[in-house]
Design an enzyme around this catalytic site. Structure first.
Site, PDB file in Angstrom:
ATOM      1  N   ASP A 110       1.717  -7.009  -8.086  1.00 28.89           N
ATOM      2  CA  ASP A 110       2.276  -7.178  -6.743  1.00 28.89           C
ATOM      3  C   ASP A 110       3.571  -7.965  -6.870  1.00 28.89           C
ATOM      4  O   ASP A 110       3.564  -9.101  -7.362  1.00 28.89           O
ATOM      5  CB  ASP A 110       1.300  -7.939  -5.842  1.00 28.89           C
ATOM      6  N   ASP A 170      -8.099  -0.193   1.138  1.00 20.49           N
ATOM      7  CA  ASP A 170      -8.116  -1.655   1.131  1.00 20.49           C
ATOM      8  C   ASP A 170      -9.328  -2.067   1.959  1.00 20.49           C
ATOM      9  O   ASP A 170      -9.399  -1.771   3.158  1.00 20.49           O
ATOM     10  CB  ASP A 170      -6.843  -2.226   1.754  1.00 20.49           C
TER      11      ASP A 170
END
EC number: 4.3.2.10
Length: 251
Positions: free
Chosen positions: A130, A11
């Protein structure tokens, strides 16, 4: 039996690898290139590079960083964050990506999945989903988890499969960074109802969690960050643990 894959995830924000909890409270997790080299040498099956602020800031992925990473690794590289058009997908491929991951842009314009798949092949398209549990239902969120959508997770998973996605990256926002294990309930529900591979993401805190993602969640691959970034376990340790428990892995 196809080997299960172990996939570390970078990330990326402001040129560094970061990690948070429930998509918040980010902390520094090291140099992008150092982590990429480490995972390449550690026998990771693939590597995911997610520019986590690109969709929020309405900009393209940091392609210079992608190019540097692609020059250092010799495993499949998936790039996501800000992939909002066929042109941006093409740019990611030109900078060394093997696959692109689309999320927010795919919800805003589902046909984008088909356009990228038609141009570059379904095998190059990963749709990141998500999900967060809201009033007992798993709801898809966008913009790095900040915006709820009208889609229920299973419904959206079927839709992206029909549109040409080659793979689904399923992240539980409730479990992300908690190290409490994957949400195997929604993982199993989706993995057993689509015919494309599903990657488990969000919550891996120990090696048993990886095992449960494969056995309880029926995932095809397990993505993790915290346990690998901070060297709690190595990729080799994870694979040897899984192999000893009867899971087919590449060693």
């Amino acid at each position: 039996m196809l080997a299960k894959r172990i996939i570390p995830c970078l990330d990326v924000r402001d040129g560094r690898v970061v990690k948070g909890i429930n998509f918040e409270g980010l902390r520094d997790a090291g140099s992008i290139l150092e982590q990429a080299r480490f995972y390449n040498n550690e026998m990771a099956d693939e590597l995911v590079f997610l520019d986590i602020s690109a969709s929020i800031e309405s900009r393209r992925t940091t392609l210079e960083e992608v190019l540097k990473v692609s020059g250092e690794v010799f495993i499949p590289l998936t790039v996501g964050g800000g992939i909002s058009s066929v042109e941006r997908a093409r740019d990611a491929f030109l900078h060394g990506a093997d696959k692109v991951s689309v999320n927010t842009a795919a919800v805003n314009d589902p046909v984008l999945i088909s356009r990228i798949a038609e141009r570059f092949g379904s095998q190059a398209v990963v749709v990141a989903i998500d999900v967060k549990k809201v009033n007992g239902e798993y709801i898809v969120h966008t913009h790095s988890g900040k915006t709820p959508t009208q889609y229920e997770a299973l419904e959206w998973a079927h839709r992206v499969q029909e549109l040409g996605a080659g793979e689904i990256l399923l992240t539980s926002m409730d479990r992300d960074g908690t190290q409490e294990g994957y949400d195997n309930e929604i993982l199993k529900r989706i993995s057993t109802s689509v015919h494309i591979p599903v990657i488990a993401s969000g919550g891996a805190g120990n090696l048993e969690h990886l095992y449960e993602g494969f056995t309880k969640g029926h995932a095809d691959a397990a993505l993790a960050a915290s346990i690998f970034h901070f060297r709690t376990y190595s990729i080799r340790e994870a694979k040897e643990y899984l192999r000893d428990k009867g899971i087919a892995v590449r060693l």
